[in-house]
Scaffold this active site. Structure first.
Site, PDB file in Angstrom:
ATOM      1  N   SER A  14       0.835  -1.213   0.000  1.00 42.11           N
ATOM      2  CA  SER A  14       0.000   0.000   0.000  1.00 42.11           C
ATOM      3  C   SER A  14       0.868   1.260   0.000  1.00 42.11           C
ATOM      4  CB  SER A  14      -0.977   0.001   1.179  1.00 42.11           C
ATOM      5  OG  SER A  14      -0.307   0.172   2.403  1.00 42.11           O
ATOM      6  N   ARG A  66      23.142 -14.472   1.791  1.00 41.21           N
ATOM      7  CA  ARG A  66      22.605 -13.123   1.606  1.00 41.21           C
ATOM      8  C   ARG A  66      23.339 -12.382   0.501  1.00 41.21           C
ATOM      9  NH1 ARG A  66      18.989 -11.038   5.419  1.00 41.21           N
ATOM     10  NH2 ARG A  66      18.835 -12.371   7.228  1.00 41.21           N
ATOM     11  N   MET A  91      10.760  -6.611   4.021  1.00 41.88           N
ATOM     12  CA  MET A  91      11.030  -7.233   5.314  1.00 41.88           C
ATOM     13  C   MET A  91      12.263  -8.135   5.293  1.00 41.88           C
ATOM     14  SD  MET A  91       8.728  -5.612   6.849  1.00 41.88           S
ATOM     15  CE  MET A  91       8.321  -6.225   8.472  1.00 41.88           C
ATOM     16  N   ARG A  92      13.273  -7.760   4.534  1.00 42.42           N
ATOM     17  CA  ARG A  92      14.563  -8.453   4.579  1.00 42.42           C
ATOM     18  C   ARG A  92      15.600  -7.490   5.129  1.00 42.42           C
ATOM     19  NH1 ARG A  92      14.198 -13.392   4.815  1.00 42.42           N
ATOM     20  NH2 ARG A  92      16.368 -13.676   4.194  1.00 42.42           N
ATOM     21  N   HIS A 110       9.272   3.243   8.562  1.00 35.81           N
ATOM     22  CA  HIS A 110       9.186   2.351   9.720  1.00 35.81           C
ATOM     23  C   HIS A 110       8.010   2.802  10.592  1.00 35.81           C
ATOM     24  CE1 HIS A 110      10.569  -0.526  12.638  1.00 35.81           C
ATOM     25  NE2 HIS A 110      10.451   0.395  13.573  1.00 35.81           N
ATOM     26  N   ASP A 146      16.828   0.122  10.911  1.00 32.22           N
ATOM     27  CA  ASP A 146      15.888   1.187  11.278  1.00 32.22           C
ATOM     28  C   ASP A 146      16.610   2.370  11.918  1.00 32.22           C
ATOM     29  OD1 ASP A 146      13.797  -0.379  10.301  1.00 32.22           O
ATOM     30  OD2 ASP A 146      13.541  -1.388  12.224  1.00 32.22           O
TER      31      ASP A 146
HETATM   32  C1  GAR Z   1       3.988  -0.604   6.717  1.00 34.69           C
HETATM   33  O1  GAR Z   1       3.250  -0.353   7.869  1.00 34.69           O
HETATM   34  C2  GAR Z   1       5.448  -0.240   6.956  1.00 34.69           C
HETATM   35  O2  GAR Z   1       5.623   0.860   7.786  1.00 34.69           O
HETATM   36  C3  GAR Z   1       5.959  -1.487   7.607  1.00 34.69           C
HETATM   37  O3  GAR Z   1       5.349  -2.545   6.900  1.00 34.69           O
HETATM   38  C4  GAR Z   1       4.077  -2.106   6.419  1.00 34.69           C
HETATM   39  C5  GAR Z   1       3.994  -2.401   4.949  1.00 34.69           C
HETATM   40  O4  GAR Z   1       2.696  -2.181   4.470  1.00 34.69           O
HETATM   41  N1  GAR Z   1       7.395  -1.576   7.529  1.00 34.69           N
HETATM   42  C6  GAR Z   1       8.144  -2.149   8.460  1.00 34.69           C
HETATM   43  O5  GAR Z   1       7.693  -2.682   9.443  1.00 34.69           O
HETATM   44  C7  GAR Z   1       9.628  -2.109   8.164  1.00 34.69           C
HETATM   45  N2  GAR Z   1      10.390  -2.401   9.342  1.00 34.69           N
HETATM   46  P1  GAR Z   1       2.444  -2.029   2.917  1.00 34.69           P
HETATM   47  O6  GAR Z   1       3.076  -3.252   2.239  1.00 34.69           O
HETATM   48  O7  GAR Z   1       0.949  -2.029   2.785  1.00 34.69           O
HETATM   49  O8  GAR Z   1       3.072  -0.748   2.464  1.00 34.69           O
END
Ligand code: GAR
Length: 198
Positions: A14, A66, A91-92, A110, A146
């Site tokens: 999103s 990696r 998320m990697r 974040h 982060d």
């Molecule tokens: C979002 O809330 C973003 O802030 C978080 O993952 C979600 C992704 O949503 N990111 C993290 O947690 C990174 N450490 P999306 O795929 O709908 O954009």
């Protein structure tokens, strides 16, 4: 010159959609590639619907290697002549070696008011700590998780009846405002922090 942006996702994408839809008109950047480490990520179909080229690099066959995974990632980014990378729910964890190749050109969003709550479960941790205010942060990605210079934050009040789910749901629309606002400035070489909320 128009900046070429790659958006890296792992899930629903999103934030990717919000970023991609913002890059029109006199915006100094355009989306040129969406990459996911999960070939099943829902965001890939959304990117295709927006006519953005997509690329999936499944991290699983690489196992613990990696460097090989990141080598494929780096090659895709170089081939697409990318100027800016937006991590958007990617998320990697990226190694210092990869980050050093893109440092200064890579942003991350974040879901916490950094430096609080690096890592996962940010909403639950803010609630458990009894915080009254929560939010999200866009920052330059550096080798530390982060971390890195903060380019923008958006804040919301935590309500007494909030759960991790309601907090996440109320924060997400703010993420969709914050990230495009930061990217627009960043692509224009303006690092003045964007502050949303109170
Ligand atoms: C979002 O809330 C973003 O802030 C978080 O993952 C979600 C992704 O949503 N990111 C993290 O947690 C990174 N450490 P999306 O795929 O709908 O954009």
């Amino acid at each position: 010159m128009t900046k070429r942006v790659a958006i890296l996702i792992s899930g629903s994408g999103s934030n990717m959609v919000a970023l991609a839809q913002s890059m029109t008109g006199d915006h100094p950047a355009r989306p040129v590639l969406v990459i996911s480490n999960d070939p099943q990520a829902g965001g890939l179909a959304k990117a295709r619907a927006l006519h953005i080229p997509t690329f999936a690099i499944d991290h699983k066959p690489f196992g613990k290697d990696r460097a090989a995974f990141e080598g494929a990632l780096h090659q895709a980014l170089v081939t697409a002549k990318v100027d800016i990378i937006c991590l958007a729910g990617f998320m990697r964890i990226l190694t210092a070696d990869f980050v050093s190749k893109w440092e200064g050109c890579m942003l991350n969003i974040h879901p916490s008011l950094l430096p609080k709550y690096k890592g996962l479960e940010t909403h639950a941790r803010a609630l458990a700590a009894g915080d009254k205010i929560h939010g999200c942060t866009v920052h330059e990605a550096t080798a530390a998780l982060d971390d890195g210079p903060i380019l923008g934050q958006a804040r919301i009040d935590i309500r007494p009846d909030d759960t991790a789910e309601t907090l996440a749901a109320r924060l997400l629309p703010l993420e969709h405002q914050l990230y495009p606002a930061v990217l627009r400035r960043f692509a224009a070489e303006d690092k003045t922090p964007v502050l949303l909320g109170h």
